[in-house]
Design a protein around this motif. Structure first.
Motif, PDB file in Angstrom:
ATOM      1  N   ILE A   1       2.665   9.089  -6.499  1.00 27.61           N
ATOM      2  CA  ILE A   1       3.396  10.354  -6.407  1.00 27.61           C
ATOM      3  C   ILE A   1       4.358  10.501  -7.589  1.00 27.61           C
ATOM      4  O   ILE A   1       4.447  11.564  -8.203  1.00 27.61           O
ATOM      5  N   ASP A   2       5.051   9.422  -7.923  1.00 29.19           N
ATOM      6  CA  ASP A   2       6.035   9.474  -9.009  1.00 29.19           C
ATOM      7  C   ASP A   2       5.405   9.597 -10.393  1.00 29.19           C
ATOM      8  O   ASP A   2       5.966  10.233 -11.284  1.00 29.19           O
TER       9      ASP A   2
ATOM     10  N   ASP B   1       1.909  10.343 -11.066  1.00 30.24           N
ATOM     11  CA  ASP B   1       0.652  11.106 -11.081  1.00 30.24           C
ATOM     12  C   ASP B   1      -0.561  10.257 -11.458  1.00 30.24           C
ATOM     13  O   ASP B   1      -1.530  10.748 -12.042  1.00 30.24           O
ATOM     14  N   ARG B   2      -0.493   8.983 -11.178  1.00 35.16           N
ATOM     15  CA  ARG B   2      -1.624   8.073 -11.401  1.00 35.16           C
ATOM     16  C   ARG B   2      -1.394   6.808 -10.582  1.00 35.16           C
ATOM     17  O   ARG B   2      -0.272   6.513 -10.176  1.00 35.16           O
ATOM     18  N   LEU B   3      -2.468   6.089 -10.348  1.00 34.07           N
ATOM     19  CA  LEU B   3      -2.357   4.828  -9.619  1.00 34.07           C
ATOM     20  C   LEU B   3      -1.845   3.732 -10.551  1.00 34.07           C
ATOM     21  O   LEU B   3      -2.105   3.775 -11.758  1.00 34.07           O
ATOM     22  N   PRO B   4      -1.146   2.750 -10.004  1.00 29.39           N
ATOM     23  CA  PRO B   4      -0.751   1.615 -10.850  1.00 29.39           C
ATOM     24  C   PRO B   4      -1.990   0.818 -11.251  1.00 29.39           C
ATOM     25  O   PRO B   4      -2.985   0.786 -10.525  1.00 29.39           O
TER      26      PRO B   4
ATOM     27  N   GLN C   1       0.833  -1.200   0.000  1.00 25.98           N
ATOM     28  CA  GLN C   1       0.000   0.000   0.000  1.00 25.98           C
ATOM     29  C   GLN C   1       0.871   1.255   0.000  1.00 25.98           C
ATOM     30  O   GLN C   1       0.593   2.221  -0.712  1.00 25.98           O
ATOM     31  N   THR C   2       1.941   1.218   0.764  1.00 23.24           N
ATOM     32  CA  THR C   2       2.880   2.345   0.783  1.00 23.24           C
ATOM     33  C   THR C   2       3.513   2.542  -0.588  1.00 23.24           C
ATOM     34  O   THR C   2       3.656   3.677  -1.063  1.00 23.24           O
ATOM     35  N   GLN C   3       3.853   1.449  -1.237  1.00 23.70           N
ATOM     36  CA  GLN C   3       4.473   1.544  -2.560  1.00 23.70           C
ATOM     37  C   GLN C   3       3.479   2.001  -3.626  1.00 23.70           C
ATOM     38  O   GLN C   3       3.865   2.642  -4.607  1.00 23.70           O
ATOM     39  N   VAL C   4       2.206   1.686  -3.439  1.00 24.05           N
ATOM     40  CA  VAL C   4       1.177   2.200  -4.350  1.00 24.05           C
ATOM     41  C   VAL C   4       1.150   3.728  -4.270  1.00 24.05           C
ATOM     42  O   VAL C   4       1.095   4.421  -5.291  1.00 24.05           O
ATOM     43  N   HIS C   5       1.228   4.254  -3.053  1.00 24.43           N
ATOM     44  CA  HIS C   5       1.243   5.711  -2.884  1.00 24.43           C
ATOM     45  C   HIS C   5       2.511   6.325  -3.479  1.00 24.43           C
ATOM     46  O   HIS C   5       2.452   7.392  -4.108  1.00 24.43           O
TER      47      HIS C   5
END
Length: 102
Positions: free
Chosen positions: A62-63, A65-68, A54-58
């Motif tokens: 951030i990197d 500008d969209r969700l994976p 979940q932290t890596q999804v955030h």
């Protein structure tokens, strides 16, 4: 002339059987709790993996500008090495939320 019989120290068969029976009973009592502890440890490891992902999804959001789109995207981009729980449970990503597959 016969040699005198000396009392030899040692365990009798009955004593050995009693000891084996006690060990067997202790194992019967201990094994279920050890198995349960393994399951609890596996569940805790899975919870930790979910939090990490979940932290890596955030971080991905951030990197980029969209969700994976899925957890494999995190793996491809080098955010994580594994996308499943240590106990083998599968994880999913829906709307930016990591969850354990049922």
């Amino acid at each position: 002339m016969k040699k005198p019989f000396h009392h030899q120290a040692g365990f009798t068969l009955v004593e050995m059987m009693i000891v084996l029976m006690i060990i067997s009973i202790l194992l019967l009592v201990a094994l279920p709790s050890m198995t349960k502890n393994n399951e609890v440890a596996g569940d805790k490891g899975c919870e930790a993996t979910v939090k990490l992902l979940q932290t890596q999804v955030h971080a991905y959001e951030i990197d980029h500008d969209r969700l994976p789109t899925n957890l494999d995207a995190l793996k491809r981009e080098g955010y994580v090495e594994h996308t499943e729980c240590p106990n083998g449970k599968k994880l999913t990503l829906r709307n930016g939320v990591v969850a354990i597959s049922e």
